[in-house]
Enzyme design. Sequence first.
Site, PDB file in Angstrom:
ATOM      1  N   ASP A  46      21.831-102.537 -55.861  1.00 60.05           N
ATOM      2  CA  ASP A  46      23.061-102.121 -56.708  1.00 60.05           C
ATOM      3  C   ASP A  46      22.333-101.211 -57.779  1.00 60.05           C
ATOM      4  OD1 ASP A  46      25.281-100.829 -57.781  1.00 60.05           O
ATOM      5  OD2 ASP A  46      26.032-102.994 -58.539  1.00 60.05           O
ATOM      6  N   GLY A  85      30.439-110.951 -62.268  1.00 60.75           N
ATOM      7  CA  GLY A  85      30.772-111.736 -63.579  1.00 60.75           C
ATOM      8  C   GLY A  85      30.740-111.515 -64.831  1.00 60.75           C
ATOM      9  N   VAL A 109      29.083-111.282 -68.927  1.00 59.85           N
ATOM     10  CA  VAL A 109      27.893-111.521 -69.401  1.00 59.85           C
ATOM     11  C   VAL A 109      28.155-111.763 -70.801  1.00 59.85           C
ATOM     12  CG1 VAL A 109      25.395-110.827 -69.989  1.00 59.85           C
ATOM     13  CG2 VAL A 109      26.439-110.390 -67.740  1.00 59.85           C
ATOM     14  N   GLY A 169      30.702-107.388 -64.873  1.00 63.75           N
ATOM     15  CA  GLY A 169      30.269-106.381 -63.636  1.00 63.75           C
ATOM     16  C   GLY A 169      30.873-107.259 -62.293  1.00 63.75           C
TER      17      GLY A 169
END
Length: 352
Positions: free
Chosen positions: A156, A41, A43, A38
Site C-alpha cells: 500500500d 485501524g 493511530v 487507516g
Amino acid sequence: MAAEEDPEVHLGQLKRFSLRELQVATDGFCNKNILGRGGFGKVYKGRLADGSLVAVKRLKEERTPGGELQFQTEVEMISMAVHRNLLRLRGFCMTPTERLLVYPYMANGSVASRLRDRAPAEPPLDWQTRRRIALGSARGLSYLHDHCDPKIIHRDVKAANILLDEDFEAVVGDFGLAKLMDYKDTHVTTAVRGTIGHIAPEYLSTGKSSEKTDVFGYGITLLELITGQRAFDLACLANDDDVMLLDWVKGLLKEKKLESLVDQDLEHNYVDVEVESLVQVALLCTQSNPMERPKMSEVVRMLEGDGLAERWEEWQKAEVVRQEVELGPHRTSEWILDLTDNLHAEQLSGPR
C-alpha cells in the site's frame, strides 16, 4: 532475572508494552489523540512515562485463537527492517483482545497531509524537499525488497504512508502490516489491499502482489509529489473522463507542457529538468506490464542520476511501437518526429 524475561530486552530493541502503559500514554485512547484512521485501524498520539512521544496503532481485527505466536513472529520480522527511511517499530502490545504497535511519533505528519491538509501558516513542501522525499522513500522501499530476508512487500505505497521526521526526511510506514493482518487467512485472500488510484492493474485483476506492485504505487506517489493532488483526483485534473491519468501525463511531457502539471503551491520555484526526470521515472514505474517496471534499486540509481536517459530512450522506442499498433501505419512518422524533439543532442548523435 534472566534477560529473556525482561520485557525491556525482549526482541533486541523491541519492547513489549502493557496495555495499561498505552492506555495511560493515550489518555485511554481518547478521540482527541487520534492522528489518523487507516485500513489497519486507528493511530493515536501518546506520551510514554519517560516523556517520549509515540504513535500507537490499534489494529482492528477479529481475534482468532492461536494467532498470538503468529502475530509475534510477524512483529519480529517487521522490527528487523532497520533503515533510516523506514519507520522503526519501537514495541508492541498483545492481550487476548488487543493488538497494538508502537512507533516513534513523526513530527511532520505524512506527505499526503503536508501536500493537501496543511494549515495556512505552514509553508508548502519546497521542491528540494520533495526531491529528497522521492529519493528517501525509494531507498526505504528498495531496502524492504532487497535487504530483508524474507523480502517485505509493502502492498500500500502512497503519500499517506510516507511520513516526515523533524528534518523532513522521508520515512516509509505501514510496511509488513498487510501480511500481519492477513496471517489469519489461510485461504487465498480475495480482498485486494491497497488504495484506489495506487493499485497496479495486475493486482486488481489477480489479487497477487509483488515488489512490482509496490513500484507502481511508488510511481503514482511521485506524481502526487509533483502535482500535490490525490491520485484519485489527478484524473479530474486531466479534465477528461476518458483520459487515463498516465496518458495525460505522457501527453504533457511530449508537448513540453509540464508546468501545468506542477503543484501551484510551488509558485514556479522548481527546476524544469528535475521535474521532467521525476515524471519520466514515474512513467517507467507505472507501466502496465509489471515486468517492464524497474526494480526499486534501479529507481534509486535513476534518481541519483545514473541510467535514466538510457532507460527512457528504450521506453520511448517501445512507446512508438505501441502507438503503431494502436494507430495503424499512417500515423507513425509524425510520432517518431515528435519523439526526437525530446531527445538530447548526444542521444540523437549516438550510433544508429
